[in-house]
Design a protein around this motif. Structure first.
Motif, PDB file in Angstrom:
ATOM      1  N   LEU A 138       0.827  -1.194   0.000  1.00  0.00           N
ATOM      2  CA  LEU A 138       0.000   0.000   0.000  1.00  0.00           C
ATOM      3  C   LEU A 138       0.865   1.249   0.000  1.00  0.00           C
ATOM      4  N   TYR A 139       0.557   2.149  -0.930  1.00  0.00           N
ATOM      5  CA  TYR A 139       1.208   3.464  -0.860  1.00  0.00           C
ATOM      6  C   TYR A 139       0.155   4.454  -0.374  1.00  0.00           C
ATOM      7  N   THR A 140       0.456   5.151   0.681  1.00  0.00           N
ATOM      8  CA  THR A 140      -0.525   6.079   1.220  1.00  0.00           C
ATOM      9  C   THR A 140       0.138   7.264   1.893  1.00  0.00           C
ATOM     10  N   GLU A 141      -0.591   8.370   1.918  1.00  0.00           N
ATOM     11  CA  GLU A 141      -0.093   9.522   2.657  1.00  0.00           C
ATOM     12  C   GLU A 141      -0.625   9.502   4.079  1.00  0.00           C
ATOM     13  N   SER A 142      -1.513   8.536   4.344  1.00  0.00           N
ATOM     14  CA  SER A 142      -2.065   8.458   5.694  1.00  0.00           C
ATOM     15  C   SER A 142      -1.050   7.831   6.633  1.00  0.00           C
ATOM     16  N   SER A 143      -1.368   7.886   7.911  1.00  0.00           N
ATOM     17  CA  SER A 143      -0.417   7.376   8.895  1.00  0.00           C
ATOM     18  C   SER A 143      -0.614   5.890   9.133  1.00  0.00           C
ATOM     19  N   VAL A 144       0.331   5.316   9.862  1.00  0.00           N
ATOM     20  CA  VAL A 144       0.219   3.889  10.179  1.00  0.00           C
ATOM     21  C   VAL A 144      -1.048   3.633  10.987  1.00  0.00           C
ATOM     22  N   ASN A 145      -1.380   4.593  11.825  1.00  0.00           N
ATOM     23  CA  ASN A 145      -2.602   4.454  12.616  1.00  0.00           C
ATOM     24  C   ASN A 145      -3.827   4.304  11.738  1.00  0.00           C
ATOM     25  N   ASP A 146      -3.854   5.077  10.668  1.00  0.00           N
ATOM     26  CA  ASP A 146      -4.997   4.991   9.761  1.00  0.00           C
ATOM     27  C   ASP A 146      -5.072   3.607   9.125  1.00  0.00           C
ATOM     28  N   ILE A 147      -3.909   3.052   8.846  1.00  0.00           N
ATOM     29  CA  ILE A 147      -3.910   1.712   8.254  1.00  0.00           C
ATOM     30  C   ILE A 147      -4.389   0.703   9.293  1.00  0.00           C
ATOM     31  N   ASN A 148      -3.923   0.865  10.521  1.00  0.00           N
ATOM     32  CA  ASN A 148      -4.370  -0.014  11.600  1.00  0.00           C
ATOM     33  C   ASN A 148      -5.875   0.035  11.760  1.00  0.00           C
ATOM     34  N   ASP A 149      -6.395   1.235  11.635  1.00  0.00           N
ATOM     35  CA  ASP A 149      -7.829   1.449  11.816  1.00  0.00           C
ATOM     36  C   ASP A 149      -8.678   0.587  10.906  1.00  0.00           C
ATOM     37  N   VAL A 150      -8.138   0.321   9.734  1.00  0.00           N
ATOM     38  CA  VAL A 150      -8.911  -0.481   8.780  1.00  0.00           C
ATOM     39  C   VAL A 150      -9.271  -1.827   9.409  1.00  0.00           C
ATOM     40  N   PHE A 151      -8.324  -2.346  10.170  1.00  0.00           N
ATOM     41  CA  PHE A 151      -8.508  -3.707  10.698  1.00  0.00           C
ATOM     42  C   PHE A 151      -8.999  -3.726  12.130  1.00  0.00           C
ATOM     43  N   ILE A 152      -9.494  -2.604  12.575  1.00  0.00           N
ATOM     44  CA  ILE A 152      -9.775  -2.462  13.998  1.00  0.00           C
ATOM     45  C   ILE A 152     -10.791  -3.477  14.515  1.00  0.00           C
ATOM     46  N   GLU A 176      -8.796  -7.172  14.453  1.00  0.00           N
ATOM     47  CA  GLU A 176      -7.409  -7.377  14.850  1.00  0.00           C
ATOM     48  C   GLU A 176      -7.252  -8.371  15.990  1.00  0.00           C
ATOM     49  N   ASP A 177      -8.252  -8.498  16.823  1.00  0.00           N
ATOM     50  CA  ASP A 177      -8.138  -9.431  17.943  1.00  0.00           C
ATOM     51  C   ASP A 177      -8.074 -10.873  17.482  1.00  0.00           C
ATOM     52  N   GLU A 178      -8.818 -11.185  16.425  1.00  0.00           N
ATOM     53  CA  GLU A 178      -8.819 -12.578  16.022  1.00  0.00           C
ATOM     54  C   GLU A 178      -8.165 -12.813  14.671  1.00  0.00           C
ATOM     55  N   SER A 179      -7.296 -11.895  14.255  1.00  0.00           N
ATOM     56  CA  SER A 179      -6.580 -12.116  12.998  1.00  0.00           C
ATOM     57  C   SER A 179      -5.122 -11.782  13.193  1.00  0.00           C
ATOM     58  N   ASN A 180      -4.303 -12.276  12.282  1.00  0.00           N
ATOM     59  CA  ASN A 180      -2.898 -11.918  12.315  1.00  0.00           C
ATOM     60  C   ASN A 180      -2.677 -10.771  11.342  1.00  0.00           C
ATOM     61  N   ILE A 181      -2.354  -9.631  11.882  1.00  0.00           N
ATOM     62  CA  ILE A 181      -2.151  -8.468  11.019  1.00  0.00           C
ATOM     63  C   ILE A 181      -0.716  -7.988  11.167  1.00  0.00           C
ATOM     64  N   GLU A 182      -0.090  -7.763  10.038  1.00  0.00           N
ATOM     65  CA  GLU A 182       1.272  -7.243  10.063  1.00  0.00           C
ATOM     66  C   GLU A 182       1.323  -6.024   9.172  1.00  0.00           C
ATOM     67  N   ILE A 183       1.829  -4.911   9.693  1.00  0.00           N
ATOM     68  CA  ILE A 183       1.972  -3.722   8.852  1.00  0.00           C
ATOM     69  C   ILE A 183       3.396  -3.217   9.013  1.00  0.00           C
ATOM     70  N   GLN A 184       4.113  -3.183   7.929  1.00  0.00           N
ATOM     71  CA  GLN A 184       5.497  -2.707   8.047  1.00  0.00           C
ATOM     72  C   GLN A 184       5.821  -1.723   6.937  1.00  0.00           C
ATOM     73  N   LYS A 185       6.581  -0.726   7.276  1.00  0.00           N
ATOM     74  CA  LYS A 185       6.931   0.275   6.275  1.00  0.00           C
ATOM     75  C   LYS A 185       8.070  -0.238   5.405  1.00  0.00           C
ATOM     76  N   ILE A 186       7.902  -0.046   4.103  1.00  0.00           N
ATOM     77  CA  ILE A 186       8.945  -0.467   3.180  1.00  0.00           C
ATOM     78  C   ILE A 186       9.941   0.668   2.993  1.00  0.00           C
ATOM     79  N   MET A 187       9.410   1.777   2.509  1.00  0.00           N
ATOM     80  CA  MET A 187      10.248   2.982   2.390  1.00  0.00           C
ATOM     81  C   MET A 187       9.371   4.165   2.054  1.00  0.00           C
ATOM     82  N   ASP A 188       9.977   5.360   2.022  1.00  0.00           N
ATOM     83  CA  ASP A 188       9.215   6.546   1.650  1.00  0.00           C
ATOM     84  C   ASP A 188       8.926   6.494   0.167  1.00  0.00           C
ATOM     85  N   GLY A 189       7.880   7.116  -0.222  1.00  0.00           N
ATOM     86  CA  GLY A 189       7.584   7.188  -1.644  1.00  0.00           C
ATOM     87  C   GLY A 189       6.755   6.009  -2.102  1.00  0.00           C
TER      88      GLY A 189
END
Lengths: 121, 689, 173
Positions: free
Chosen positions: B211-225, B228-241
């Motif tokens: 995913l490329y986004t200008e939103s924050s990591v929190n916003d991405i987390n929010d999608v799975f809110i 998240e308790d019963e799923s495995n979610i991993e979000i990691q930054k690759i790089m800027d841009g």
């Protein structure tokens, strides 16, 4: 075709705010003021989403959710519950009962719609 | 025939200006064939047209330059420092040649011959020079223009098997990811059992996404809110841009996913890093929109418009917006059926008209930056200093006429910085500073003004030296005590140059007093701040003369204020009790502590008796600050009017606007206001500082 | 109105601040407005009353009484705003002057105007062009450019007040 949402809450003001918001967004709204009332709608009527409060007389939200999940027709429909922030324990309970997601009170219409978009398209 | 000649000159000027910018780009990317091609094309065009209109000298000159670049694009020559210097010198020369009066000037003739002979030498130079000959110095100039705000992330979403049982549809969540930016999703079906064993109430699929986004990591987390308790979610930054903008990245990723089950974050990152490293053409994964991709010499058709026609256009647009505000008000108050939607339509149309009109008259500062980069490049080399020139806010827009008038003062300020400000390498090292000096040009909006700041990390101005000089010149008496600010102000007095030797560069009789006057001519103000040994910052404040800004209309007691929407973050309704009874002027909003100022109180009004207050959270120097007002009325397109010279000494209110009902609303400069409120305990009414 | 014609005109607009009467050359006067809602600009000098909308432009309004060292203007039905053309640094700008009442347009010949008293006057003489005696009253003809300049001049009063010394000066209201 417009989707139908069932709102269950014993507070008239909440019912009004929520139904107003949803109707503005183009949804069909059915209103019930507690669990028992809600079940009357779940008689085969096509419903796309249920939004329910947790604390209600007669039948509370968690019981309602459990009942809904037992019905074959409504087993998979998304259910959102309204909760105040401090009720973390209740959240777990509601989810275990089968709720899909929640909306935290107090909420602005935008938050309601955002939660809706997560579970209904 | 004269008209056509004029037209040619106009076109040639544009071409040559663009050429200068292209050459600086070429310096950064000497291997980029597209840029070489661009230069060649300009030379070719100039050569082709100049002969027709009688500019023979240009004709013959550009013919030679065209040959050089033809050789470069055919790999018979490579771009070298020598060639670049020569081409840049040619650009200057061509500008001179466009004025026919210069043709007979002996200096011009001499220069012409000299340049031609240099070109001839280069053309005859052997093509045995390999690609790596006279390598270009490491990049001196960085254009930090519109920096890429977003980042690319790797997301793993493994929902629990019985996720369907509480009504979740994972596809909706993936849809939501797409709304955050640009996404590529890979669905993994390898855990789906054979048909006969499938339990349709279970979810066997899991997903990986980039995913490329200008939103924050929190916003991405929010999608799975909800899950998240019963799923495995991993979000990691690759790089800027945006990694997805790089075709190579995407195709490698596609390959990988078809070969193996999971891609995995490590692989993704590995691919991205490899690609960004290996690029002979220095193409970064950080490439965004307007750079290389678009620069395929898109010939955008354009026309020329006389400046006074633009003035008329802007005035009419301003009047339209004002009148439209009255129409909207009228429509609301009158009960004429059907009038409100029409008024709304008029509002929409006038807004669009205004946007387009503005885009014609207002030009981003970026356009004038080229000459500054050249100045820094040429001058720093001449002075033997290593200086990097950075810019921020190049997209800030200014009235075209103002931009022209700014060029000279800014050039002078830059010259000063380079000449007197930045110390030479030895001195810098002694002072513990990095060898490379830095000059930054920052442009941004503040209220109804545009601010342009030039700062350097050089030697700064020594107040003592200035004071001594002023005493020596008899400007101030020896026993007069001046604050630092007053001392720095002295620099703006005529004839005041502290440079002990008048260098050719900045001592050309153009002093800071001239700079100040030229800026005052365009109704601007200039200020100096400096610290000895640390650096100097010069700030220019310019009014947005023709402007219509999008603002938030609010009310405090009887007065209407406009807060520019560009600084408004959010609005909250908070109970009066909470505001009135805080101890330290902080209120909790959305879980965060936000300092606030009670505007009523600051402006000397009595306490509000309403139950609710409106707290407008604005951006202030990258922090959030709340301003408490009585009511929020709504969005408003404000046609800015100046307050006039009588209010020149206050800068809290940067302008005014006329509302639909004829009353005046004041436009707040929130930066100044917040600074003032914060100081109010120390704020002395009589002659501060 | 060009300068030539202007200097030949002897008309002055007289107005009152309290009990005192002043006059301004009509060449400086654009028009007279009825009192209207003035939007106050916070943290401005005390004599800056605020701004109003004058046919689409923003006009600053100055409380003339405060400029003359009097108590702030109290609004009555006679209060109005005189819109003036003021020369500042070679530029002409408009300003509104809040006055208690506008009286009349007077014809005053040059010969009838006496120079302002150099001593004992209540107001600093650089703001007064001259004094005229009309119908037993002394009217101070003001240099409007000076009075309403954009300089931060807060009072026009002479520091050494000798209000009783001459009979030419009227009592403070």
């Amino acid at each position: 075709m417009a989707k139908t949402i069932l709102i269950v809450d014993d507070s008239e003001s909440i019912r009004e705010v929520v139904s107003f918001t949803l109707e503005n967004e183009g949804y069909n709204v059915l209103i019930a003021n507690d669990g028992t009332d809600a079940l009357k709608f779940l008689d085969g009527t096509h419903i796309d989403l249920i939004i329910t409060d947790l604390h209600m007389p007669e039948m509370d939200g968690i019981t309602l959710i459990r009942q809904v999940r037992k019905m074959e027709q409504y087993m998979r429909i998304p259910i959102l519950f309204l909760t105040t922030e401090s009720q973390a324990a209740k959240k777990m309970e509601a989810k275990e009962a089968g709720a899909t997601g929640w909306i935290i009170k107090p909420f602005v219409p935008a938050k309601l719609i955002a939660a809706l978009n997560k579970v209904l398209r | 025939m004269d008209n056509f000649k004029k037209k040619f000159v106009e076109e040639a000027v544009d071409l040559i200006d663009g050429l200068e910018k292209t050459l600086l780009e070429l310096e950064e990317n000497p291997e980029d064939e597209a840029i070489v091609q661009k230069v060649f094309r300009v030379m070719h065009t100039l050569k082709g047209n100049s002969g027709m209109f009688g500019f023979e000298m240009i004709d013959s000159f550009t013919h030679e330059m065209e040959t050089v670049y033809d050789m470069i694009r055919n790999h018979k020559l490579s771009v070298s420092r020598e060639i670049l210097d020569l081409t840049l010198a040619s650009v200057d020369h061509l500008k001179i040649l466009l004025d026919e009066d210069n043709y007979n000037d002996p200096d011009v003739q001499a220069n012409h011959k000299m340049l031609l002979s240099k070109v001839a030498q280069i053309i005859q130079a052997d093509s045995e020079t390999s690609v790596a000959s006279s390598p270009l110095p490491t990049a001196n100039n960085n254009l930090n223009g519109d920096s890429d705000k977003g980042s690319s992330y790797y997301i793993l979403f493994e929902p629990n098997g019985n996720i369907f049982s509480n009504g979740t549809n994972p596809l909706y969540l993936l849809d939501e990811l797409h709304t955050l930016g640009e996404a590529k999703v890979y669905a993994h079906l390898n855990r789906v059992p054979p048909l006969k064993d499938i339990d349709e109430s279970l979810c066997y699929t899991y997903w990986e996404a980039i995913l490329y986004t200008e939103s924050s990591v929190n916003d991405i987390n929010d999608v799975f809110i909800f899950v998240e308790d019963e799923s495995n979610i991993e979000i990691q930054k690759i790089m800027d841009g945006n990694v997805l903008a790089n075709e190579q990245f995407v195709s490698e990723l596609d390959n990988l996913s078809s070969i193996q089950k999971d891609i995995g974050f490590n692989s993704v990152q590995r691919i991205a890093v490899n690609i960004s490293k290996s690029s002979t053409t220095q193409q970064n994964v950080q490439v965004k929109g307007k750079d290389r991709v678009v620069a395929k010499d898109a010939t955008i058709s354009s026309i020329r418009v006389a400046a006074d026609k633009l003035d008329m256009l802007m005035n009419l647009v301003s009047e339209l917006v004002t009148t439209q505000a009255r129409l909207s008000l009228f429509a609301e108050e009158s009960a004429v059926p059907g009038l409100v939607p029409i008024a709304e339509n008029v509002q929409k149309l006038s807004r669009q008209l205004r946007d387009i009109a503005f885009s014609i008259v207002l030009i981003p500062i970026e356009n004038m930056l080229t000459r500054f980069q050249r100045l820094v490049r040429d001058l720093s080399s001449e002075l033997g200093k290593d200086v990097v020139f950075a810019t921020e806010g190049a997209e800030t827009e200014l009235d075209k006429t103002i931009i022209e008038s700014l060029a000279d003062p800014l050039m002078h300020i830059l010259r000063n910085s380079l000449d007197h400000g930045i110390e030479d390498a030895a001195q810098r090292e002694k002072a513990g500073k990095p060898k490379q000096g830095k000059i930054t040009l920052k442009a941004f909006y503040s209220g109804a003004n545009v601010m342009i700041q030039i700062s350097d990390d050089g030697a700064g101005i020594d107040p003592e030296t200035i004071t001594q000089k002023a005493i020596a010149k008899g400007i101030i008496s020896a026993d007069r005590k001046l604050s630092k600010r007053e001392v720095l102000e002295l620099v703006f007095l005529p004839g005041f140059s502290t440079a002990t030797k008048v260098t050719d560069v900045s001592g050309r009789g153009v002093g800071m007093d001239v700079v100040k006057r030229k800026i005052a001519d365009i109704r601007g103000e200039v200020e100096i701040d400096s610290e000895k040994g640390v650096g100097t910052t010069i700030t220019i404040k310019l009014p947005l003369t023709l402007s219509i800004i999008d603002g938030l209309l609010v009310k405090v007691e009887d007065t209407h204020f406009i807060i520019p929407l560009s600084v408004v973050d959010k609005i909250y309704a908070v109970e009066h009790e909470k505001i009135a009874k805080t101890f330290n002027n902080v209120v909790v909003l959305d879980g965060k502590q936000v300092p606030f100022f009670y505007v009523r109180r600051e402006f000397g009004h009595t306490e509000n008796t309403e139950k609710f207050e409106q707290v407008i959270v604005v951006n202030f120097e990258e922090k959030s600050v709340g301003l408490v007002v009585d009511t929020v009325i709504g969005e408003y397109q404000a046609v800015l009017k100046p307050l006039g010279k009588h209010y020149k000494n206050q800068d809290m209110i940067s302008g005014a606007t006329i509302l639909g009902d004829g009353t005046v609303a004041l436009v707040m400069d929130t930066n100044k206001i917040i600074k003032l409120f914060a100081n109010h305990k120390d704020f002395a009414m009589e002659g501060e500082e | 109105m060009n300068q030539d014609n202007l200097s030949r005109i002897n008309s002055y607009l007289s107005f009152k601040l309290g009990d005192e009467e002043f006059a301004a050359h009509v060449g400086k006067v654009l028009n007279i407005l009825e009192m209207t809602k003035i939007t106050e600009v916070p943290k401005a000098p005390v004599y800056m009353k605020g701004v109003i909308n004058l046919r689409g432009t923003v006009l600053p309004v100055i409380d003339t009484r405060i400029k003359f060292g009097m108590t702030p203007t109290e609004y009555t039905t006679n209060t109005c705003i005189i819109v003036l053309d003021i020369d500042v640094d070679g530029e002409t700008i408009q300003v509104g002057a809040l006055v208690d009442a506008v009286q009349a347009v007077l014809e005053i010949e040059k010969g009838k105007i006496m120079p302002p008293p150099s001593i004992g006057s209540k107001y600093k003489s650089e703001f007064i062009e001259g004094v005229a005696n009309i119908d037993e009253k002394f009217i101070m003809i003001l240099d409007m450019d000076a009075v309403f300049s954009t300089e931060d001049v807060t009072d026009l009063l002479n520091k050494t007040e000798e209000t009783q010394s001459t009979t030419e000066i009227e009592e403070v209201s």
